[in-house]
Enzyme design. Structure first.
Site, PDB file in Angstrom:
ATOM      1  N   CYS A 175     -25.968  78.070  71.002  1.00  0.00           N
ATOM      2  CA  CYS A 175     -26.535  79.285  71.584  1.00  0.00           C
ATOM      3  C   CYS A 175     -25.835  79.508  72.917  1.00  0.00           C
ATOM      4  O   CYS A 175     -25.900  78.643  73.809  1.00  0.00           O
ATOM      5  CB  CYS A 175     -28.042  79.064  71.782  1.00  0.00           C
ATOM      6  N   TYR A 194     -33.647  84.951  72.945  1.00  0.00           N
ATOM      7  CA  TYR A 194     -33.747  84.233  74.218  1.00  0.00           C
ATOM      8  C   TYR A 194     -33.021  85.015  75.330  1.00  0.00           C
ATOM      9  O   TYR A 194     -33.380  84.927  76.487  1.00  0.00           O
ATOM     10  CB  TYR A 194     -33.049  82.866  74.117  1.00  0.00           C
ATOM     11  N   HIS A 230     -24.488  84.842  67.658  1.00  0.00           N
ATOM     12  CA  HIS A 230     -24.839  85.839  66.645  1.00  0.00           C
ATOM     13  C   HIS A 230     -23.649  86.766  66.342  1.00  0.00           C
ATOM     14  O   HIS A 230     -23.641  87.448  65.317  1.00  0.00           O
ATOM     15  CB  HIS A 230     -25.994  86.724  67.137  1.00  0.00           C
ATOM     16  N   SER A 253     -31.570  80.172  69.168  1.00  0.00           N
ATOM     17  CA  SER A 253     -32.776  80.986  69.244  1.00  0.00           C
ATOM     18  C   SER A 253     -33.142  81.561  67.878  1.00  0.00           C
ATOM     19  O   SER A 253     -34.273  81.963  67.653  1.00  0.00           O
ATOM     20  CB  SER A 253     -32.540  82.146  70.210  1.00  0.00           C
ATOM     21  N   GLU A 284     -29.810  89.711  63.297  1.00  0.00           N
ATOM     22  CA  GLU A 284     -30.975  89.069  62.667  1.00  0.00           C
ATOM     23  C   GLU A 284     -31.482  89.917  61.498  1.00  0.00           C
ATOM     24  O   GLU A 284     -32.086  89.432  60.567  1.00  0.00           O
ATOM     25  CB  GLU A 284     -32.102  88.858  63.690  1.00  0.00           C
ATOM     26  N   CYS A 341     -21.858  85.023  72.274  1.00  0.00           N
ATOM     27  CA  CYS A 341     -23.177  84.814  71.682  1.00  0.00           C
ATOM     28  C   CYS A 341     -22.915  84.407  70.235  1.00  0.00           C
ATOM     29  O   CYS A 341     -22.092  85.034  69.551  1.00  0.00           O
ATOM     30  CB  CYS A 341     -23.984  86.108  71.736  1.00  0.00           C
TER      31      CYS A 341
HETATM   32  N1  DGL Z   1     -27.399  83.226  69.622  1.00  0.00           N
HETATM   33  C1  DGL Z   1     -27.749  83.296  70.961  1.00  0.00           C
HETATM   34  C2  DGL Z   1     -26.622  83.186  71.926  1.00  0.00           C
HETATM   35  O1  DGL Z   1     -25.610  82.647  71.531  1.00  0.00           O
HETATM   36  C3  DGL Z   1     -28.898  84.021  71.475  1.00  0.00           C
HETATM   37  C4  DGL Z   1     -29.232  85.392  71.128  1.00  0.00           C
HETATM   38  C5  DGL Z   1     -30.572  85.659  71.727  1.00  0.00           C
HETATM   39  O2  DGL Z   1     -31.493  84.921  71.388  1.00  0.00           O
HETATM   40  O3  DGL Z   1     -30.695  86.552  72.554  1.00  0.00           O
HETATM   41  O4  DGL Z   1     -26.713  83.583  73.040  1.00  0.00           O
END
Ligand code: DGL
Length: 274
Positions: free
Chosen positions: A74, A43, A188, A12, A152, A186
């Protein structure tokens, strides 16, 4: 013979770069084509239908780049939209199952935490798989949507007070539950590793990128599909926020220096295909 086409990786936003980085480290001859949907991130707070629609557009874009494999880097897409990868003309890799296997094999007290986006946690994708592999395990899940925006924004280091407070808050219940293993559910979240380890110093962190990269290496080797010719990585995003250059470096480390990033409109591309 091998296969010199690139590995397609999408997320995302920039989180999937934590997976791309692991692929690049473990398989230095492979080329990566990365797409980060920075114009539509996050997302994880959206509904399943929207996430699936976005995932299909992202996959279609990567296919247009002639990739040999698509990696949904993701956790959210892997949890609720992995079926969008089922009938692709190239192998599709999600990031949940490999990380779950690693968590189950590494936990000693059977108490495993999962930190993910609201959509991932609501789907119980990690939890269901953990319990399939180990009925005795206890799973503690927490949705941590704020961490996506902080990541981010590049607010993820121990010197950032907001990041510290947010991480402490999200980990409170898992800390009292006594987990010994935490899946960063996640992509991130690996950028918060240092901070998380300050809050939970004895916990084993499972980075989905590490688990997935190991699987991809094995897969390419078994299928004689490794790239033996090298080549350049390519990066695409759907929007270039002002903090972009700084944030890319946080996610990619040194390999984030001087990379060229192109803008792409995957919605427009999709309309063109129809
Ligand atoms: N990097 C993403 C994940 O692993 C999504 C973070 C997001 O877009 O909310 O879920």
């Amino acid at each position: 013979m091998g296969d010199s086409r690139a590995i397609g990786v999408f997320d995302s936003g920039l989180g999937g770069l934590t997976v791309a980085k692991r692929i690049m480290e473990l398989m230095p001859d492979e080329r990566v084509i990365y797409f980060g949907d920075t114009g539509r991130v996050p997302y994880g707070t959206k509904g399943v239908q929207t996430i699936k629609k976005y995932a299909i557009q992202d996959e279609r874009f990567l296919l247009s780049q002639n990739v040999k494999m698509i990696v949904a880097a993701c956790g959210t897409v892997s949890s609720v939209a992995a079926d969008t990868g089922e009938n692709l003309p190239v192998p599709f890799v999600e990031v949940i199952s490999h990380s779950v296997k690693d968590a189950v094999s590494q936990t000693k007290n059977g108490k495993i935490g999962v930190l993910g986006t609201p959509a991932t946690i609501k789907s119980h994708a990690h939890k269901n798989l953990i319990l399939k592999l180990s009925a005795k395990a206890s799973v503690f899940e927490t949705a941590a949507p704020m961490l996506v925006s902080l990541a981010e924004e590049g607010w993820c280091t121990p010197d950032n007070e907001i990041a510290r407070l947010t991480v402490c808050n999200y980990l409170k219940d898992m800390k009292s539950a006594g987990i010994d293993t935490l899946i960063l559910g996640c992509t991130h979240f690996p950028v918060f590793k240092e901070l998380i380890l300050e809050v939970l110093p004895d916990v084993t962190l499972i980075d989905m990128g590490v688990s997935a990269a190991r699987y991809i290496k094995e897969f390419l080797n078994k299928n004689n599909a490794e790239n033996r010719d090298g080549g350049e990585h390519k990066f695409f995003v759907s929007d270039k926020p002002v903090t972009f250059e700084k944030t890319v470096k946080i996610f990619l480390g040194e390999s984030g220096e001087n990379i060229k990033i192109d803008l792409v409109d995957v919605e427009k591309d999709e309309k063109g295909c129809n």
